[in-house]
Design an enzyme around this catalytic site. Structure first.
Site, mmCIF file in Angstrom:
data_model
loop_
_atom_site.group_PDB
_atom_site.id
_atom_site.type_symbol
_atom_site.label_atom_id
_atom_site.label_comp_id
_atom_site.label_asym_id
_atom_site.label_seq_id
_atom_site.Cartn_x
_atom_site.Cartn_y
_atom_site.Cartn_z
ATOM 1 N N VAL A 28 75.435 35.482 70.567
ATOM 2 C CA VAL A 28 74.712 34.556 71.189
ATOM 3 C C VAL A 28 73.828 33.545 70.483
ATOM 4 O O VAL A 28 73.807 32.375 70.357
ATOM 5 C CB VAL A 28 73.930 34.571 72.659
ATOM 6 N N GLY A 29 73.202 34.331 69.290
ATOM 7 C CA GLY A 29 72.606 33.763 68.389
ATOM 8 C C GLY A 29 73.463 33.154 67.340
ATOM 9 O O GLY A 29 74.507 33.674 66.836
ATOM 10 N N ARG A 71 67.813 32.418 78.692
ATOM 11 C CA ARG A 71 68.564 33.598 79.556
ATOM 12 C C ARG A 71 67.943 34.795 79.795
ATOM 13 O O ARG A 71 68.086 35.664 80.593
ATOM 14 C CB ARG A 71 70.018 33.531 78.987
ATOM 15 N N ILE A 72 67.822 35.381 78.245
ATOM 16 C CA ILE A 72 67.597 36.710 78.271
ATOM 17 C C ILE A 72 65.978 37.027 78.275
ATOM 18 O O ILE A 72 65.816 37.820 79.380
ATOM 19 C CB ILE A 72 67.726 37.202 76.736
ATOM 20 N N ARG A 84 59.600 25.562 74.482
ATOM 21 C CA ARG A 84 59.298 23.930 74.268
ATOM 22 C C ARG A 84 59.066 23.134 75.594
ATOM 23 O O ARG A 84 58.490 22.248 75.531
ATOM 24 C CB ARG A 84 60.454 23.527 73.364
ATOM 25 N N ARG A 96 65.125 37.846 67.260
ATOM 26 C CA ARG A 96 65.591 37.958 65.646
ATOM 27 C C ARG A 96 64.302 38.357 64.890
ATOM 28 O O ARG A 96 63.259 38.014 65.012
ATOM 29 C CB ARG A 96 66.171 36.672 65.190
ATOM 30 N N ASP A 150 63.564 45.604 67.940
ATOM 31 C CA ASP A 150 65.013 45.869 68.018
ATOM 32 C C ASP A 150 65.723 44.996 67.050
ATOM 33 O O ASP A 150 67.146 45.231 66.520
ATOM 34 C CB ASP A 150 65.835 45.396 69.522
ATOM 35 N N HIS A 165 69.098 47.039 66.419
ATOM 36 C CA HIS A 165 69.610 45.912 66.802
ATOM 37 C C HIS A 165 70.754 46.254 67.749
ATOM 38 O O HIS A 165 72.062 46.077 67.389
ATOM 39 C CB HIS A 165 70.252 45.016 65.673
ATOM 40 N N ILE A 166 70.327 47.079 68.771
ATOM 41 C CA ILE A 166 71.419 47.348 69.593
ATOM 42 C C ILE A 166 71.443 46.710 71.142
ATOM 43 O O ILE A 166 71.967 47.070 72.265
ATOM 44 C CB ILE A 166 71.544 49.049 70.052
HETATM 45 P P1 NDP Z 1 68.529 31.057 75.054
HETATM 46 O O1 NDP Z 1 69.047 29.537 74.402
HETATM 47 O O2 NDP Z 1 68.717 30.849 76.648
HETATM 48 O O3 NDP Z 1 66.910 31.076 75.191
HETATM 49 C C1 NDP Z 1 66.362 30.667 73.901
HETATM 50 C C2 NDP Z 1 64.849 30.460 74.152
HETATM 51 O O4 NDP Z 1 64.089 30.280 73.159
HETATM 52 C C3 NDP Z 1 64.715 29.227 74.965
HETATM 53 O O5 NDP Z 1 64.001 29.561 76.256
HETATM 54 C C4 NDP Z 1 63.974 28.323 74.241
HETATM 55 O O6 NDP Z 1 62.813 27.517 75.165
HETATM 56 C C5 NDP Z 1 63.189 29.311 73.447
HETATM 57 N N1 NDP Z 1 62.688 28.582 72.102
HETATM 58 C C6 NDP Z 1 63.093 27.776 71.223
HETATM 59 N N2 NDP Z 1 62.531 27.372 70.358
HETATM 60 C C7 NDP Z 1 61.340 27.909 70.720
HETATM 61 C C8 NDP Z 1 59.895 27.640 70.415
HETATM 62 N N3 NDP Z 1 59.634 27.022 69.385
HETATM 63 N N4 NDP Z 1 58.758 28.384 70.809
HETATM 64 C C9 NDP Z 1 59.228 29.330 72.096
HETATM 65 N N5 NDP Z 1 60.367 29.324 72.530
HETATM 66 C C10 NDP Z 1 61.341 28.591 71.994
HETATM 67 O O7 NDP Z 1 69.334 32.239 74.414
HETATM 68 P P2 NDP Z 1 69.282 33.599 75.005
HETATM 69 O O8 NDP Z 1 68.291 33.930 76.041
HETATM 70 O O9 NDP Z 1 70.680 33.855 75.331
HETATM 71 O O10 NDP Z 1 69.144 34.474 73.556
HETATM 72 C C11 NDP Z 1 67.884 34.470 72.771
HETATM 73 C C12 NDP Z 1 68.003 35.042 71.491
HETATM 74 O O11 NDP Z 1 67.965 36.356 71.791
HETATM 75 C C13 NDP Z 1 69.401 34.715 70.777
HETATM 76 O O12 NDP Z 1 69.211 33.461 70.082
HETATM 77 C C14 NDP Z 1 69.546 35.910 69.730
HETATM 78 O O13 NDP Z 1 68.722 35.604 68.634
HETATM 79 C C15 NDP Z 1 68.454 36.977 70.453
HETATM 80 N N6 NDP Z 1 69.765 38.212 70.924
HETATM 81 C C16 NDP Z 1 69.305 39.385 70.515
HETATM 82 C C17 NDP Z 1 69.995 40.426 70.946
HETATM 83 C C18 NDP Z 1 69.739 41.714 70.391
HETATM 84 O O14 NDP Z 1 70.693 42.245 70.329
HETATM 85 N N7 NDP Z 1 68.640 42.151 70.213
HETATM 86 C C19 NDP Z 1 71.084 40.157 71.832
HETATM 87 C C20 NDP Z 1 71.363 38.857 71.997
HETATM 88 C C21 NDP Z 1 70.675 37.788 71.786
HETATM 89 P P3 NDP Z 1 63.084 25.952 75.151
HETATM 90 O O15 NDP Z 1 64.256 25.798 76.004
HETATM 91 O O16 NDP Z 1 61.880 25.689 75.870
HETATM 92 O O17 NDP Z 1 63.206 25.432 73.773
HETATM 93 C C1 DGY Z 2 73.488 37.906 69.830
HETATM 94 O O1 DGY Z 2 74.441 38.011 70.354
HETATM 95 O O2 DGY Z 2 72.857 37.212 69.058
HETATM 96 C C2 DGY Z 2 72.834 39.711 69.368
HETATM 97 O O3 DGY Z 2 71.906 39.373 68.284
HETATM 98 C C3 DGY Z 2 73.854 40.598 69.118
HETATM 99 O O4 DGY Z 2 74.537 40.719 70.376
#
Ligand code: NDP
Ligand code: DGY
Length: 327
Positions: free
Chosen positions: A83-84, A163-164, A185, A244, A268, A292-293
């Site tokens: 998703v990232g 979402r997360i 934001r 991240r 993580d 990173h799991i």
């Molecule tokens: P979303 O796009 O749904 O959520 C991202 C959030 O980040 C939004 O709520 C957004 O808020 C916020 N955000 C963006 N810019 C800022 C900022 N400047 N300050 C504070 N918040 C901010 O993505 P997901 O929830 O699906 O995923 C989030 C991240 O989790 C991914 O991008 C990935 O890097 C990480 N991830 C890690 C995993 C792991 O294995 N550890 C697994 C999956 C994902 P707003 O809408 O207000 O901008």
């Molecule tokens: C992602 O999807 O961005 C996670 O870091 C790994 O699933």
């Protein structure tokens, strides 16, 4: 594309068979694979991507102008098994008119679950406890030994209620959390479901007992969690990051943990990944680091691979992609 001509697809790693099957059974595709569990070396990627129409990549592959140039003008679609998308040069991809697929939603539950597990393990000192059982440090039940912090009656702050972040909040509330603060934001209508209060980030860090980072990595969030931020946290604060590694300044985090500025951290994600085994953070008892799991359940990885394969085929065929990132 002339009828009968095969479209070349390069997959940068072994992926779950569910996704691979979909690609292999696509009649108009010739699929090649970096057939390993380890990342493809850059030189190999540059070679293998040449002439590709589709690229299925992972978050460990930096897809920059060099890779896109090596691929050449055939490249129509990139599908990342994540998703990232901070590993992708979005401006370069957009400039070349390439479509982009990613895997939102399908990994939300698994990642939220892991984040809650990490928070509890960190706050209640589980790795330390397990170690003490093994090394003979467990001499008797002691009132002051291995005490940690509980969620009941606490204030939780979520940086990035996407979402997360939202799925983490939903899982934490039943533990008896008193206040749920979040920052980002924009205020989120869905926050009402968890009684979330949209607050400035300074308020969030100074009032929260647990701070959970779940925002995406962007130029604005890079290094966001730094000395200035840690210095505003409570000495009893537990800091968790499952977004991240680069959102955190790790030197500043080390300082905050070793000086007692904050109580503990659970990560993580780190910079770099893997974190070198001699890294100072790994010497701290109050820092729990996972490799990173977040999305690592069998079913989630399977579904991610299906979505990534469907995105790729949609992009190749010029039809809908189930999860296309609009550039
Ligand atoms: P979303 O796009 O749904 O959520 C991202 C959030 O980040 C939004 O709520 C957004 O808020 C916020 N955000 C963006 N810019 C800022 C900022 N400047 N300050 C504070 N918040 C901010 O993505 P997901 O929830 O699906 O995923 C989030 C991240 O989790 C991914 O991008 C990935 O890097 C990480 N991830 C890690 C995993 C792991 O294995 N550890 C697994 C999956 C994902 P707003 O809408 O207000 O901008
Ligand atoms: C992602 O999807 O961005 C996670 O870091 C790994 O699933």
């Amino acid at each position: 594309m002339a009828a009968g001509k095969l479209m070349k697809v390069f997959v940068t790693r072994r992926i779950p068979q569910e996704g691979m099957k979909i690609l292999s059974s696509a009649a108009d595709c010739e699929v090649s694979l970096w057939d390993s569990d380890e990342p493809v070396p850059k030189a190999e990627l540059l070679k293998s991507v040449q002439g590709a129409h589709g690229l299925l990549c992972l978050l460990t592959d930096k897809i920059d102008a060099e890779v896109l140039d090596a691929a050449g003008p055939n490249l129509k679609v990139i599908s990342t098994l994540s998703v990232g998308f901070d590993h992708l040069a979005l401006d370069e991809i957009k400039k070349r008119g390439i479509r982009l697929g990613y895997t939102p939603d399908v990994l939300t539950d698994a990642t939220a679950e892991l984040t809650v597990a990490l928070l509890l393990a960190t706050a209640r000192r589980l790795p330390e406890g397990v170690e003490e059982v093994k090394n003979g440090g467990w001499s008797a039940w002691k009132p002051l030994w291995l005490c940690g912090y509980g969620l009941s009656g606490s204030t939780v702050g979520v940086i990035g209620l996407g979402r997360i972040g939202m799925a983490i909040a939903q899982r934490l509330m039943p533990f008896g959390v008193k206040r749920l603060l979040y920052s980002g934001r924009t205020a989120k209508p869905h926050a009402a479901e968890v009684n979330g209060e949209f607050v400035p980030i300074d308020t969030l860090v100074s009032e929260s007992d647990f701070i959970v980072v779940s925002c995406s990595l962007t130029p604005e969030t890079q290094g966001l969690c730094n000395k200035a931020m840690f210095s505003k946290m409570k000495n009893t604060a537990v800091f968790i990051n499952s977004s991240r590694g680069a959102v955190v300044n790790q030197e500043d985090l080390y300082e905050a943990l070793s000086s007692g500025q904050i109580a503990a951290a659970g990560l993580d994600v780190t910079t770099p990944e893997p974190l070198p085994t001699n890294h100072p953070l790994l010497k701290l008892k109050n820092c729990v680091v996972l490799p990173h799991i977040g999305s690592a359940t069998y079913s989630t990885r399977g579904v991610m691979s299906v979505l990534a394969a469907q995105n790729l085929l949609g992009g190749l065929q010029g039809t809908d992609m189930p999860s296309e990132l609009s550039l």
